[in-house]
Design a protein around this motif. Structure first.
Motif, PDB file in Angstrom:
ATOM      1  N   ASN A 280      28.348  53.922  61.705  1.00  0.00           N
ATOM      2  CA  ASN A 280      27.452  53.080  62.492  1.00  0.00           C
ATOM      3  C   ASN A 280      26.218  53.846  62.960  1.00  0.00           C
ATOM      4  N   ALA A 281      26.452  55.087  63.432  1.00  0.00           N
ATOM      5  CA  ALA A 281      25.344  55.885  63.931  1.00  0.00           C
ATOM      6  C   ALA A 281      24.347  56.204  62.824  1.00  0.00           C
ATOM      7  N   SER A 282      24.861  56.455  61.613  1.00  0.00           N
ATOM      8  CA  SER A 282      23.988  56.829  60.508  1.00  0.00           C
ATOM      9  C   SER A 282      23.478  55.621  59.726  1.00  0.00           C
ATOM     10  N   GLN A 283      24.007  54.440  59.996  1.00  0.00           N
ATOM     11  CA  GLN A 283      23.606  53.241  59.259  1.00  0.00           C
ATOM     12  C   GLN A 283      22.768  52.313  60.137  1.00  0.00           C
TER      13      GLN A 283
ATOM     14  N   PHE B 172      21.757  56.060  52.218  1.00  0.00           N
ATOM     15  CA  PHE B 172      21.798  57.466  51.808  1.00  0.00           C
ATOM     16  C   PHE B 172      22.291  58.342  52.958  1.00  0.00           C
ATOM     17  N   MET B 173      21.766  58.122  54.153  1.00  0.00           N
ATOM     18  CA  MET B 173      22.177  58.899  55.324  1.00  0.00           C
ATOM     19  C   MET B 173      23.655  58.683  55.629  1.00  0.00           C
ATOM     20  N   ALA B 174      24.082  57.437  55.590  1.00  0.00           N
ATOM     21  CA  ALA B 174      25.465  57.117  55.933  1.00  0.00           C
ATOM     22  C   ALA B 174      26.450  57.726  54.942  1.00  0.00           C
ATOM     23  N   THR B 175      26.138  57.683  53.655  1.00  0.00           N
ATOM     24  CA  THR B 175      27.037  58.233  52.637  1.00  0.00           C
ATOM     25  C   THR B 175      27.234  59.728  52.829  1.00  0.00           C
TER      26      THR B 175
ATOM     27  N   VAL C 282      34.863  62.571  56.092  1.00  0.00           N
ATOM     28  CA  VAL C 282      35.817  61.755  56.847  1.00  0.00           C
ATOM     29  C   VAL C 282      36.375  60.634  55.981  1.00  0.00           C
ATOM     30  N   ASP C 283      35.554  60.113  55.067  1.00  0.00           N
ATOM     31  CA  ASP C 283      35.990  59.032  54.187  1.00  0.00           C
ATOM     32  C   ASP C 283      37.110  59.494  53.255  1.00  0.00           C
TER      33      ASP C 283
ATOM     34  N   VAL D 201      29.010  60.321  44.660  1.00  0.00           N
ATOM     35  CA  VAL D 201      28.156  59.456  43.826  1.00  0.00           C
ATOM     36  C   VAL D 201      28.658  58.011  43.827  1.00  0.00           C
ATOM     37  N   PRO D 202      29.960  57.772  43.515  1.00  0.00           N
ATOM     38  CA  PRO D 202      30.418  56.383  43.602  1.00  0.00           C
ATOM     39  C   PRO D 202      30.370  55.840  45.028  1.00  0.00           C
ATOM     40  N   ALA D 203      30.537  56.738  46.022  1.00  0.00           N
ATOM     41  CA  ALA D 203      30.440  56.282  47.417  1.00  0.00           C
ATOM     42  C   ALA D 203      29.027  55.787  47.710  1.00  0.00           C
ATOM     43  N   PHE D 204      28.003  56.535  47.240  1.00  0.00           N
ATOM     44  CA  PHE D 204      26.619  56.099  47.457  1.00  0.00           C
ATOM     45  C   PHE D 204      26.293  54.865  46.633  1.00  0.00           C
ATOM     46  N   LEU D 205      26.786  54.850  45.386  1.00  0.00           N
ATOM     47  CA  LEU D 205      26.526  53.688  44.537  1.00  0.00           C
ATOM     48  C   LEU D 205      27.215  52.436  45.083  1.00  0.00           C
ATOM     49  N   ARG D 206      28.241  52.642  45.907  1.00  0.00           N
ATOM     50  CA  ARG D 206      28.875  51.515  46.580  1.00  0.00           C
ATOM     51  C   ARG D 206      28.207  51.237  47.924  1.00  0.00           C
ATOM     52  N   LEU D 207      28.022  52.306  48.729  1.00  0.00           N
ATOM     53  CA  LEU D 207      27.490  52.113  50.076  1.00  0.00           C
ATOM     54  C   LEU D 207      26.007  51.766  50.069  1.00  0.00           C
ATOM     55  N   GLY D 208      25.257  52.315  49.100  1.00  0.00           N
ATOM     56  CA  GLY D 208      23.841  51.973  49.007  1.00  0.00           C
ATOM     57  C   GLY D 208      23.643  50.474  48.803  1.00  0.00           C
ATOM     58  N   PRO D 209      24.196  49.897  47.718  1.00  0.00           N
ATOM     59  CA  PRO D 209      24.086  48.440  47.544  1.00  0.00           C
ATOM     60  C   PRO D 209      24.732  47.650  48.675  1.00  0.00           C
ATOM     61  N   GLN D 210      25.864  48.158  49.194  1.00  0.00           N
ATOM     62  CA  GLN D 210      26.542  47.456  50.284  1.00  0.00           C
ATOM     63  C   GLN D 210      25.652  47.403  51.535  1.00  0.00           C
ATOM     64  N   THR D 211      25.003  48.526  51.844  1.00  0.00           N
ATOM     65  CA  THR D 211      24.107  48.567  53.002  1.00  0.00           C
ATOM     66  C   THR D 211      22.904  47.653  52.783  1.00  0.00           C
TER      67      THR D 211
END
Length: 322
Positions: free
Chosen positions: A208-211, A244-247, A253-254, A290-300
């Motif tokens: 939350n803080a980074s997103q 990008f920041m959140a990933t 921790v993830d 990489v998959p985390a960003f490719l997931r979190l980037g579009p998700q965000t």
């Protein structure tokens, strides 16, 4: 020499006039930023996140499979993606979708709702935007609460995504998110709903803080210092940077959260960290980045675009001027 100095300071000089005009333009732009506080419905964040989850769930599933991979399982994103399609068909990419939606309806509703409510209450009257430290503090607190409220659904989500990759004898076979939650309650007790709650809540606070805080900050900066305004381009760019920041911040921790939640036996965080470090070294911290960003980037991006669409529709319905 004296005439040269006077020429440089001449207010009629076009270059001097242009330089002096810049602060005035910035001041006018700051004054033009929206100051009216609008209280949007509490559930908007959960609704927008649920819509985003429907788009990005296959990427989330691949990320979890990579974080929990063992044996001869594929080691990269494309290999994992194709392995799921070959062994389970296209529908396999949506394993655990019901649990993912249940998670968004609890976790995201709380984190967005509490954040927006506190932001409206604690922002000084007449201020164009709250300060960055205030945004970070509020988003951290609301994320922590959201992590606790959505933990049971998150455990179910991780298990359902990983289920098909387990040997047949170890599969749990949850029918849907609610079935998984209540079976966990019957078979493992209420403590199973809070398995990994501390790493999950910590991740949620960091997320939350980074997103949310970075999205609001990037959005305000782009609106203030560029001609973009409050447009979909601004929303897209702000959410991409926030993703990008959140990933990067949440990656370690993830990984811990996924490993803790995938097990049925009790295991301490310290013991788990020693075990991972002994086997994989420091690279474990960014395993699946990489998959985390490719997931979190579009998700965000999807979450904030859907959220801004919710807000725009609400303002039109209430006849509030943009």
């Amino acid at each position: 020499m004296q005439s040269a100095t006077m020429s440089e300071a001449n207010p009629n000089d076009p270059s001097v006039a242009a330089t002096a005009a810049k602060p005035k333009k910035l001041l006018e732009k700051k004054k033009s930023l929206p100051r009216e506080r609008i209280s949007y419905p509490f559930w908007f964040g959960g609704s927008a996140s649920s819509m985003a989850a429907c788009v990005t769930h296959p990427l989330d599933l691949v990320k979890v499979r990579l974080q929990l991979r063992s044996g001869d399982a594929p080691k990269n994103m494309s290999g994992t993606f194709m392995h799921v399609v070959r062994t389970q068909g296209p529908r396999g990419l949506y394993s655990g979708l019901t649990a993912s939606l249940l998670r968004q309806m609890t976790y995201s509703t709380v984190r967005f709702g509490v954040y927006e409510e506190l932001k409206n209450r604690l922002t000084p009257e007449g201020s164009a935007k709250p300060s960055l430290p205030l945004l970070i503090g509020l988003s951290t607190f609301s994320g922590f609460l959201g992590g606790i409220s959505g933990n049971a659904a998150d455990v179910t989500n991780v298990r359902m995504q990983q289920d098909a990759a387990l040997p047949p004898a170890q599969r749990r076979g949850y029918k849907h998110g609610l079935d998984g939650m209540f079976r966990m309650l019957r078979e493992e007790g209420v403590r199973s709903w809070f398995r990994g709650v501390w790493p999950n809540s910590t991740r949620a606070a960091l997320m939350n803080a980074s997103q949310l805080a970075t999205y609001d900050t990037f959005k305000a900066v782009l609106m203030m210092y560029t001609p973009l305004g409050d447009t979909i381009t601004t929303h897209f760019a702000s959410s991409l940077l926030a993703g990008f920041m959140a990933t990067t911040i949440c990656s370690p921790v993830d990984v811990i959260k996924s490993r803790v939640m995938s097990t049925s036996h009790k295991q301490g965080i310290a013991h788990l960290l020693r075990e991972i470090y002994a086997k994989e070294g420091v690279s474990w911290m960014f395993k699946g980045w990489v998959p985390a960003f490719l997931r979190l980037g579009p998700q965000t991006i999807c979450t904030f675009l859907f959220l801004e669409a919710h807000r725009k529709a609400y303002r039109r319905w209430k006849e509030i001027k943009d």
